[in-house]
Design a protein around this motif. Structure first.
Motif, short mmCIF file in Angstrom:
data_model
loop_
_atom_site.label_atom_id
_atom_site.label_comp_id
_atom_site.label_asym_id
_atom_site.label_seq_id
_atom_site.Cartn_x
_atom_site.Cartn_y
_atom_site.Cartn_z
N ASP A 98 -9.56 -3.73 -0.15
CA ASP A 98 -8.99 -5.48 0.28
C ASP A 98 -7.85 -6.29 0.24
O ASP A 98 -7.74 -6.97 1.17
CB ASP A 98 -10.12 -6.10 -0.89
CG ASP A 98 -11.49 -5.85 -0.46
OD1 ASP A 98 -12.03 -5.23 0.46
OD2 ASP A 98 -12.28 -5.81 -1.83
N GLU A 99 -7.04 -5.83 -0.36
CA GLU A 99 -5.65 -6.27 -0.70
C GLU A 99 -4.57 -6.11 0.80
O GLU A 99 -3.95 -6.95 1.39
CB GLU A 99 -4.99 -6.01 -1.43
CG GLU A 99 -5.26 -6.27 -3.07
CD GLU A 99 -5.73 -8.38 -3.40
OE1 GLU A 99 -4.37 -8.35 -2.58
OE2 GLU A 99 -6.18 -8.70 -3.32
N LEU A 100 -5.06 -5.48 1.27
CA LEU A 100 -4.38 -4.79 2.50
C LEU A 100 -4.69 -5.28 3.44
O LEU A 100 -3.95 -5.76 4.22
CB LEU A 100 -4.40 -3.32 3.14
CG LEU A 100 -3.99 -2.19 2.26
CD1 LEU A 100 -4.19 -1.15 2.21
CD2 LEU A 100 -2.16 -2.20 2.01
N LYS A 101 -6.01 -5.90 3.36
CA LYS A 101 -6.63 -7.04 4.48
C LYS A 101 -6.01 -8.64 5.03
O LYS A 101 -6.03 -8.68 6.16
CB LYS A 101 -7.76 -7.33 4.25
CG LYS A 101 -9.22 -5.65 4.44
CD LYS A 101 -10.45 -5.60 4.43
CE LYS A 101 -11.36 -4.95 4.40
NZ LYS A 101 -12.85 -5.12 4.61
N LEU A 102 -5.70 -8.62 3.66
CA LEU A 102 -4.83 -10.38 3.39
C LEU A 102 -3.35 -9.64 3.92
O LEU A 102 -2.71 -10.93 3.84
CB LEU A 102 -4.32 -10.24 1.97
CG LEU A 102 -6.28 -10.45 1.61
CD1 LEU A 102 -6.18 -10.79 -0.17
CD2 LEU A 102 -6.86 -11.79 2.41
#
Length: 648
Positions: free
Chosen positions: A211-215
């Motif tokens: 999820d954090e990589l998507k940001l």
């Protein structure tokens, strides 16, 4: 299993007394030799006695002079040993020699004859453990890899999951060397349970990392945020599971403590591996994750929360209607306290049925009584022989004419039945090993012996051991379940700083446990009690994670939006992770059930697989409904809830 009974159990005390007074032990194996003469049977007896690990063999010649024509002897007594040309010999195989001794017996008697008994069950269980654990793992790992591939965006990410947990499993298994030995139940179940229960932690961490990589964050920054954000959920999940398994260690019956200690160690090693080793491994191999990315194999769960919440009222009604009948049914289930029935497709299962069809069921109960009054001993033997389901009583008083001075008798006869302080009486029963009638026989035999000798009489044998086990584990069950609920409730109380949230979460999972354990009552199946005891604790400890994850997310969103919207968003975000966790645990259970010929391990597997599925259903449908209805109560009973309030 007698090794795991507490020292103060009557059968354990009796066994210690007998081992200190007598050289021969209780018969724990029956050997059926078909189509033999008396002389041929005696020849087999001699060859069986020479097998390493076999300490004693008894047959017809130990209770009568076989030189006398059989037609002149008591028919009922003879038919306990020799019937229609078939001989049934009773053997004693010493502890820890069961596997080698039974293998030698099989070689001696061939395929056409049969072997059964406690020692054979032990050997069968130990042989099953190594082969079936490997078989279960061979089926399980590919299924888990498929589940993880579907739930991630990289072909190699599942390898990181399994490596992190695999390392902790190997460390846990390695540390068992310091324990000296573990039970076959632990060896069969603990590694697979550890994998199923702790894989959640890796799923929570790497899903948050994704999820954090998507940001648009760099891998190192994304992992740092993911570790910080997922740590509370992972820690609480590990803590509730840890204390749930700790409760098993409070059992008087040692198998619970044995399994509990292994699972507690496993949770600690898995937690350390996920929060220390997995992040490092993921960042080190991140280039491989990038190179092996694949498209999403599962559609978005956006909007699924609204659809689930449409079922909130039916979910509440159905569960509350099932709650009381399930609670009453699961407390009325019939139990098996021993190994249970071995499948008919195994050699052991076929042999048991063949011996029972030929000779009926034969189970010895051994009594040790003071040897100071032969007349009293003879009277006791007469009374015991009159009990229903007692075939014969072998003792000094029944085997030898009391008028003959003991000095004139052969030492082998005397040592079989008399020691310095005790006379030994072997009561041959035909009611089976366990159940209402065998346990009633144990009670009647103990009462008769006690009426003659008070607390100086001791009883032992497989049915006596199982009777004591029933008495001990019945008390264990109530105590362990209460302690599991109390410890998990305490962790939840501290974590959520709320009185109502622990009650809501525990009610949800406990309802799933009761429904799961009530099913055998309605299908009229007998449950292996060790499996029941373990699963009633493990299901609660392992599946409470689903509720914690959903509750944590809901509570977070509830600070910024109304209850209904917060629950919709929590379900949209976390349902996928819960599905993955439940699918893995359920797969583990059903594969144990499918692959294991051991009734105890198979029973644990079925209960666990079904329990994980039921917990998932209740967390998905029943828990959101409870939280929405009790939103105001949760707000009032939660310290610094900071729930969003709409402007009026």
């Amino acid at each position: 299993m007698v090794d795991y009974l507490p020292d103060e159990a009557p059968s354990v005390i009796g066994l210690e007394e007998m081992e200190s007074e007598f050289t021969a032990s209780i018969p724990n194996t029956n050997v059926l030799i078909k189509d033999v003469s008396v002389q041929e049977a005696l020849n087999y007896k001699e060859r069986l006695a020479n097998i390493e690990g076999v300490t004693d063999v008894t047959w017809l010649d130990d209770v009568m002079d076989v030189r006398i024509p059989l037609e002149m002897a008591d028919v009922s007594m003879i038919e306990s040993y020799y019937k229609d040309g078939h001989a049934l010999l009773s053997l004693t195989i010493e502890s820890e020699a069961e596997v080698a001794a039974t293998d030698s017996i099989y070689q001696l008697i061939g395929e056409e004859n049969a072997v059964s008994g406690e020692a054979v069950n032990t050997a069968t269980s130990q042989n099953m453990t190594s082969s079936e654990t490997i078989y279960a793992a061979a089926l399980l790992v590919p299924i888990i890899i498929i589940i993880l591939v579907v739930s991630t965006k990289s072909w190699v990410e599942p390898i990181f999951f399994l490596t992190a947990i695999g390392v902790s499993i190997l460390i846990n298994l390695g540390t068992n060397i310091f324990l000296g030995e573990v039970s076959y139940v632990t060896q069969s179940v603990a590694p697979i349970l550890q994998l199923a229960v702790s894989l959640d932690y890796a799923v929570f961490l790497l899903h948050k990392f994704s999820d954090e990589l998507k940001l648009g964050k760099k891998p190192e920054d994304a992992m740092a945020v993911a570790m910080k954000a997922s740590f509370p959920v992972i820690f609480v999940s590990a803590l509730t599971t840890f204390f749930g398994f700790m409760s098993l260690m409070l059992m008087d019956f040692g198998v619970g403590a044995d399994l509990g200690l292994n699972l507690v160690k496993g949770i600690v090693f898995s937690f350390i591996s996920v929060v220390v080793f997995l992040p490092a491994l993921t960042l080190y191999g991140y280039k491989w994750i990038e190179k092996t990315e694949h498209r999403n194999l599962i559609p978005s769960f956006e909007g699924v929360g609204a659809k689930i919440l449409k079922w909130r009222i039916p979910a509440l009604v159905i569960v509350f209607l099932l709650l009381v009948p399930s609670f009453l049914a699961q407390s009325s289930t019939s139990f098996t306290y021993g190994l249970g029935e071995l499948p008919e497709d195994t050699r052991s299962g076929q042999d048991i049925r063949e011996i029972e069809e030929t000779f009926g069921q034969s189970t010895p109960i051994v009594l040790l009584v003071p040897n100071d009054d032969i007349a009293k001993e003879e009277q006791l033997a007469v009374e015991i022989e009159q009990l229903p389901h007692v075939d014969s009583v072998m003792s000094y008083a029944t085997a030898v004419d009391p008028a003959i001075p003991i000095d004139y008798l052969d030492e082998s006869i005397v040592s079989e039945f008399q020691s310095e302080n005790y006379s030994r009486m072997i009561v041959i029963t035909n009611a089976g090993v366990e159940g209402d009638i065998p346990f009633q026989l144990v009670e009647q035999t103990r009462e008769l012996a006690s009426s003659y000798y008070g607390d100086q009489a001791h009883s032992l044998g497989e049915s006596v051991t199982l009777y004591d086990m029933k008495d001990i584990v019945s008390k264990d069950n109530q105590f362990v379940n209460i302690m599991t609920v109390i410890t998990i409730a305490t962790v939840l109380l501290i974590t959520f700083r709320s009185v109502s949230i622990p009650i809501i979460l525990l009610l949800t999972i406990q309802a799933a446990v009761w429904i799961n354990l009530s099913i055998p009552y309605y299908t009229n199946d007998s449950l292996v009690f060790v499996g029941y005891l373990i699963v009633s604790t493990v299901q609660l400890a392992a599946t409470i994670d689903y509720g914690i994850l959903l509750m944590e997310t809901y509570k977070h969103h509830r600070e910024n939006m109304p209850a209904f919207e917060a629950m919709k968003k929590a379900l949209d975000e976390k349902l996928f992770s819960i599905i993955i966790s439940a699918a893995i645990l359920s797969s583990v259970g059903f594969i144990l059930w499918f692959t294991s010929s051991n009734p105890t391990v198979s029973s644990i597997g079925l209960l666990l697989g079904r329990g994980a599925a039921l917990a998932f259903i209740l967390v998905t449908f029943f828990l959101p409904a409870l939280l929405l209805i009790g939103d105001k109560l949760v707000k009032k009973t939660t310290l610094k809830s900071n729930f969003y309030e709409e402007e009026k």
